[in-house]
Scaffold this motif. Structure first.
Motif, PDB file in Angstrom:
ATOM      1  N   GLU A 145       2.218   9.832   2.324  1.00 55.23           N
ATOM      2  CA  GLU A 145       1.183   8.894   1.879  1.00 55.23           C
ATOM      3  C   GLU A 145       1.188   8.724   0.362  1.00 55.23           C
ATOM      4  N   GLU A 146       1.432   9.807  -0.380  1.00 54.60           N
ATOM      5  CA  GLU A 146       1.567   9.696  -1.839  1.00 54.60           C
ATOM      6  C   GLU A 146       2.721   8.762  -2.187  1.00 54.60           C
ATOM      7  N   ARG A 149       1.815   5.165  -1.555  1.00 51.83           N
ATOM      8  CA  ARG A 149       0.935   4.662  -2.618  1.00 51.83           C
ATOM      9  C   ARG A 149       1.727   4.353  -3.887  1.00 51.83           C
ATOM     10  N   ASP A 150       2.680   5.219  -4.230  1.00 57.59           N
ATOM     11  CA  ASP A 150       3.532   4.971  -5.406  1.00 57.59           C
ATOM     12  C   ASP A 150       4.379   3.720  -5.200  1.00 57.59           C
ATOM     13  N   ALA A 153       2.043   0.583  -5.490  1.00 55.80           N
ATOM     14  CA  ALA A 153       1.188   0.467  -6.681  1.00 55.80           C
ATOM     15  C   ALA A 153       1.602  -0.746  -7.510  1.00 55.80           C
ATOM     16  N   PHE A 159      -2.419  -0.408   1.233  1.00 57.46           N
ATOM     17  CA  PHE A 159      -1.984   0.877   1.775  1.00 57.46           C
ATOM     18  C   PHE A 159      -2.002   0.856   3.306  1.00 57.46           C
TER      19      PHE A 159
END
Length: 187
Positions: A145-146, A149-150, A153, A159
């Motif tokens: 998930e990180e 998101r990156d 962005a 998301f």
């Protein structure tokens, strides 16, 4: 219509990566970084069908450190295929520093785990073994998930959309990637 003339630096990347994202690619990445000029914009090109997401994160972290601690501009150029771990690597670059060549595709999917568990022993130890595997899965989901998101962005992608589309292997063509704001331009 080509936009290549607008970005002359992309014609001669300092780092060329192709093939599986693995320890061999990482070593090539390190060797090419060491041979690259130490000042000015750094251009990194990649074409990959995927590989080890942790190696992709490691290479991406090195790019981030160059950008943050050396103050250098870093540009990403995706060629032909930027699949799986390639998209993870791409996420280390801001969207306005990402480019794709014509006809390139990005593929985003969920992390994959293949594991067999053999349970044998006292019941209390089996509970700990199962909990450890569950924690590994939960932590991997957080890392995934990180990364999502990156990747999105600064783009027009929500998301929730990437989470909805990733399980079915989301292929994004270069022009669509530009329209969605995942990359600055297609050359």
């Amino acid at each position: 219509m080509t936009h290549a003339t607008n970005y002359p630096l992309l014609a001669a990347p300092h780092v060329h990566l192709s093939g599986p994202v693995d320890q061999l690619m990482y070593q090539s990445f390190r060797d090419q970084l060491a041979a690259a000029p130490t000042e000015g914009t750094l251009v990194v090109a990649i074409s990959t069908l995927g590989g080890d997401p942790e190696v992709a994160r490691l290479m991406g972290d090195e790019v981030r450190l160059i950008r943050d601690y050396e103050g250098r501009e870093t540009l990403f150029l995706g060629k032909v295929a930027v699949y799986s771990a390639g998209a993870t690597f791409m996420a280390a670059f801001p969207t306005d520093k990402r480019f794709l060549t014509c006809g390139t595709r990005i593929m985003v999917h969920e992390r994959i785990l293949t594991a067999d568990m053999h349970l044998s022993g006292p019941l209390k130890s089996l509970t700990a073994t199962l909990k450890a595997k569950l924690h590994e899965i939960e932590h991997s989901i957080r890392i995934e998930e990180e990364g999502f998101r990156d990747l999105i962005a600064g783009s027009k992608i929500a998301f929730e959309e990437v989470c909805r589309r990733a399980p079915e292997n989301w292929y994004i063509e270069a022009e669509e990637a530009r329209e969605l704001g995942l990359v600055l331009d297609v050359i």
